[in-house]
Scaffold this active site. Sequence first.
Site, PDB file in Angstrom:
ATOM      1  CG  ASP A  46      22.108  -2.436   8.142  1.00 49.67           C
ATOM      2  OD1 ASP A  46      22.225  -1.270   7.751  1.00 49.67           O
ATOM      3  OD2 ASP A  46      21.477  -2.755   9.173  1.00 49.67           O
ATOM      4  CD  GLU A 256      25.466   3.634  11.598  1.00 46.02           C
ATOM      5  OE1 GLU A 256      25.183   3.243  12.737  1.00 46.02           O
ATOM      6  OE2 GLU A 256      24.596   4.116  10.829  1.00 46.02           O
TER       7      GLU A 256
HETATM    8  O1  FUB Z   1      20.254  -1.372  10.803  1.00 51.77           O
HETATM    9  C1  FUB Z   1      20.593  -0.828  12.040  1.00 51.77           C
HETATM   10  C2  FUB Z   1      21.805   0.052  11.940  1.00 51.77           C
HETATM   11  O2  FUB Z   1      21.553   1.096  11.004  1.00 51.77           O
HETATM   12  C3  FUB Z   1      23.049  -0.606  11.417  1.00 51.77           C
HETATM   13  O3  FUB Z   1      23.676  -1.440  12.333  1.00 51.77           O
HETATM   14  C4  FUB Z   1      23.810   0.596  11.027  1.00 51.77           C
HETATM   15  O4  FUB Z   1      24.929   0.349  10.256  1.00 51.77           O
HETATM   16  C5  FUB Z   1      22.758   1.410  10.318  1.00 51.77           C
HETATM   17  O5  FUB Z   1      22.600   1.016   8.994  1.00 51.77           O
END
Ligand code: FUB
Length: 362
Positions: A46, A256
Amino acid sequence: MLSCNSQGSKQYQSDSTVVVNDSLSEKERFATAIAKPLISQRYSADPSVHVFEGKMFIYPSHDYDAGIPEKDDGSHFAMKDYYVYSLDSIGGEIKDYGIALQLKDVPWAEKQLWAPDAAFKNGKYYLYFPAKDKEGVFRIGVAESNHPHGPFKAHPDPMRYSFSIDPAVFTDTDGQSYMYFGGIWGGQLQKWASGSFDPDGSASDLEQDEQPALSPKIAKMDEGMTEFAEKPKDVLILDEHGQPLKGGDHERRFFEAAWMHKYQGKYYFSYSTGDTHLLCYAIGDNPYGPFTYQGVILKPVIGWTTHHAIMEFKGKWYLFYHDTELSEGKTHLRNVKVTELQYTPAGRIIPIDPYGQTVHAD
Ligand code: FUB
């Protein structure tokens, strides 16, 4: 976030169609990767990246194996601290500054330090991070430091009106900063559909197929950079006919990992499509949008999640992203990578294939 391991047997149909070559093993696909892991001393994921003090500072999640079985709500992503890194140049040596913030030092947070971001204003550096509070609700916290690498001191409470995950702070050329955030499924955005948290709300967006997709959020930051200056608003992503993308449009709808960058005066809102594993982008005329969907930036990496940052350094643009090469494909043990990003003269991003083995269909 849902577990769904091998992508080797899937076909992704989108405007930049990807047909994964089924005959190759993960190992063979990693061998053709266009980039190597940037950080090898521990797992990292991330990436958020900003140029501070003339260097690229990388703010990733710190993956580790907590021994929690893989679950649809992402609880196996049980991260408990952040490390910060910097690079003087692409291809240069990574500098590791050690621990910047730990879960145990965040009074309101109980677990799951997910994707963070950072910003600089008024002589201070700010680290923004999501975590679940004691009631199991994702909120966004803020921590401060005099240095880009920390250590950061967390505020005792999460930011007012914050919820869900994946904060990304963008500072416009006029100096105003905005936070984009949100993530569906494990990121809980669907549980806020009524404006307040519904613990019994849907676990995903799968009942949404014919309705407008759930929207990521934006809020202007106040001058102090530690609170929103307004209640969060929806970020609308439109299709080529000016209609909001629908919930059933899994190849294009927001899931996301929001990011914003400005290129030639236009605002590029980029994000992950989650269960279809694409990074894609939409363009607008101001930070609030609406944004019109444009296409894919990065085709699926090996690993379930995909997340990124786009930034300019010394006149070139770069995409920081992650895959699972170091752990040989373990979804929750990821590593950050970087590659150059290119635009057509009309400002379209040229899609990137992270392994060079996929076939581009017409
Ligand atoms: O790393 C945890 C979660 O997985 C992140 O917040 C999302 O964007 C995904 O990459």
